[in-house]
Design a protein around this motif. Structure first.
Motif, short mmCIF file in Angstrom:
data_model
loop_
_atom_site.label_atom_id
_atom_site.label_comp_id
_atom_site.label_asym_id
_atom_site.label_seq_id
_atom_site.Cartn_x
_atom_site.Cartn_y
_atom_site.Cartn_z
N GLN A 42 0.81 -1.23 0.00
CA GLN A 42 0.00 0.00 0.00
C GLN A 42 0.84 1.27 0.00
N ASN A 43 2.09 1.13 0.35
CA ASN A 43 2.97 2.30 0.48
C ASN A 43 4.25 2.14 -0.33
N GLU A 45 7.41 2.84 -2.86
CA GLU A 45 8.29 3.99 -3.08
C GLU A 45 9.17 3.71 -4.30
N SER A 110 -2.38 -0.05 -4.16
CA SER A 110 -1.76 1.26 -3.95
C SER A 110 -2.56 2.35 -4.66
N LEU A 112 -1.25 5.49 -4.25
CA LEU A 112 -0.29 6.57 -4.07
C LEU A 112 0.17 7.19 -5.38
#
Ligand SMILES: [Zn+2]
Ligand SMILES: [Zn+2]
Length: 429
Positions: A42-43, A45, A110, A112
């Motif tokens: 979910q996070n 990078e 995700s 993001l």
């Protein structure tokens, strides 16, 4: 089947191979690993920016008793667990995600968006399964830390940044990976993919993937009005001819049976329909298996791009920038044979398959080139039912890097932990 029966079967299986992680050991480590998976998924990078990801991994490993060093070239981490005399064995996971919009529909997909290195806002997702590799590493780390009577030596876990942009492995090596820390005798890594159903692993002795070269070709023209092409040299037309001519390298120049791929992944030229631009840029990826074919293909690209520019009356020769050059990952054949037996004992003979080399690339090769024996294996990620359906229908499930890539976490994560523990225990006997 009742539970007593299941437990009996499982404990018999455990007895049959002392190296296998027992179902109890994996079950104990699984919830934490799975929770980390969901969190990291979910996070995500981007490459080189895995700050939170690395911190999460470092925190978990430290909590398990590992001696963790952070910031080994940027966000890289090294976690060491010493357990008496014996060899040093390295297990590597990547940390990075990819720019791309997740369309899996998962509850934990995700959402993001972030800024890429060029400052553009991009969606970001774990489309290559590196989140699963990290989760498996934490599960494996827990099992190994809680069973120090089953192995001896030094276990070295590394979290490598920037695999997708190729640079992380090189960076960690440049920052003293093999001098500040014990130099491993063997380096191990796995990669999840939908090429196999979850529950299975694939082994490829020898060459595992491909040499990868990334080139940027800039073709020069002479800009002007779109309605007056005779006053210009149109670099878009030269680029178009070049793209087609490049395809004759694998099909006409390379010996049939040898592996070669030339892909033009992007074409950048122009701003407006009635303006002929003064240059066009092509981004190429070149994949080969043998060193000779690699040399042949790169030379042919240079010859063709230059000749097409000349044929198009370009004012100057194109520039060719060689941005990336990655060698194929090589699996030590004797080691692969030995670990095949180990994995068969741990997962069942039917769950270990021999695989053809894959047409992808990976900077794991840099570790192997330091004189470390390498073992890089494939972890099945496909939902077994969907895999069978796709096979029957002659289709393929979404590959890594697809916005739809979603490994079947349970059982893939279980199998990943079991496989890693079995391999590490065998290497740290
Ligand atoms: Zn990838
Ligand atoms: Zn990957």
């Amino acid at each position: 089947m009742n539970w007593k029966h299941v437990l009996l079967v499982l404990s018999l299986t455990a007895l049959a191979s002392a190296q296998s992680a027992s179902s109890k050991e994996v079950a104990a480590a699984y919830p934490d690993a799975q929770a980390l998976y969901v969190d990291i998924h979910q996070n995500p990078e981007l490459s080189g920016h895995e700050v939170q990801t690395a911190a999460k991994l470092a925190g978990r490993l430290r909590g398990l008793g590992y001696d963790v060093t952070e910031h080994v070239r940027g966000t890289g981490i090294v976690a060491i667990l010493k357990n008496g005399a014996g060899p040093t064995v390295m297990l590597r996971t990547e940390l990075d995600a990819l720019p791309g919009e997740e369309k899996t529909g998962l509850t934990y997909a995700s959402k993001l968006r972030t800024k890429d290195d060029a400052g553009h806002e991009v969606p970001v997702m774990h489309a290559c399964g590196h989140d699963l590799h990290m989760a498996a590493m934490v599960g494996t780390a827990a099992v190994m830390a809680h069973s120090k009577n089953t192995w001896h030596g030094t276990l070295m876990l590394i979290g490598q940044p920037a695999e997708e942009t190729i640079g992380g492995a090189k960076g960690m090596l440049a920052d003293g990976l093999l001098t500040r820390f014990p130099k491993p005798a063997v380096a191990v890594a796995m990669h999840v993919a939908n090429l196999l159903p979850a529950g299975k692993v694939g082994i490829t002795p020898g060459v595992f993937n491909t040499n990868a070269d990334a080139l940027r070709v800039t073709i020069y023209g002479k800009g002007g009005h779109g309605a007056a092409p005779h006053t210009t040299v149109d670099p878009i037309v030269i680029a178009a001819r070049t793209i087609l001519a490049l395809q004759t390298i694998p099909s006409r120049e390379v010996k049939p049976g040898e592996m070669a791929v030339v892909t033009v992944g992007y074409v950048h030229a122009g701003t407006k329909d009635n303006i002929i631009p003064d240059q066009a840029e092509l981004g190429l990826t070149v994949r080969t298996r043998s060193a000779e074919v690699r040399k042949q293909v790169l030379a042919a690209i240079e010859r063709i791009t230059k000749a097409e520019a000349e044929a198009g009356n370009a004012p100057r020769a194109p520039t060719i920038e060689h941005n990336e050059a990655i060698d194929a990952v090589y699996n030590d054949p004797a080691l692969a044979e030995r670990l095949k037996g180990t994995l068969e004992a741990a997962l069942g003979k039917e769950n270990v398959v021999m695989e053809e080399p894959i047409p992808a690339s990976e900077d794991f090769a840099y570790y192997v080139e330091q004189g470390i024996a390498g073992f890089y294996f494939m972890l099945g990620g496909a939902d077994p039912e969907k895999f069978a359906e796709a096979e029957a229908g002659g289709t393929m499930l979404p590959s890594n890097h697809s916005p739809l890539f979603a490994p079947d976490v349970d059982p893939a994560l279980h199998t990943g932990i079991e496989a890693e523990v079995a391999v590490l225990r065998e290497l740290l006997k």
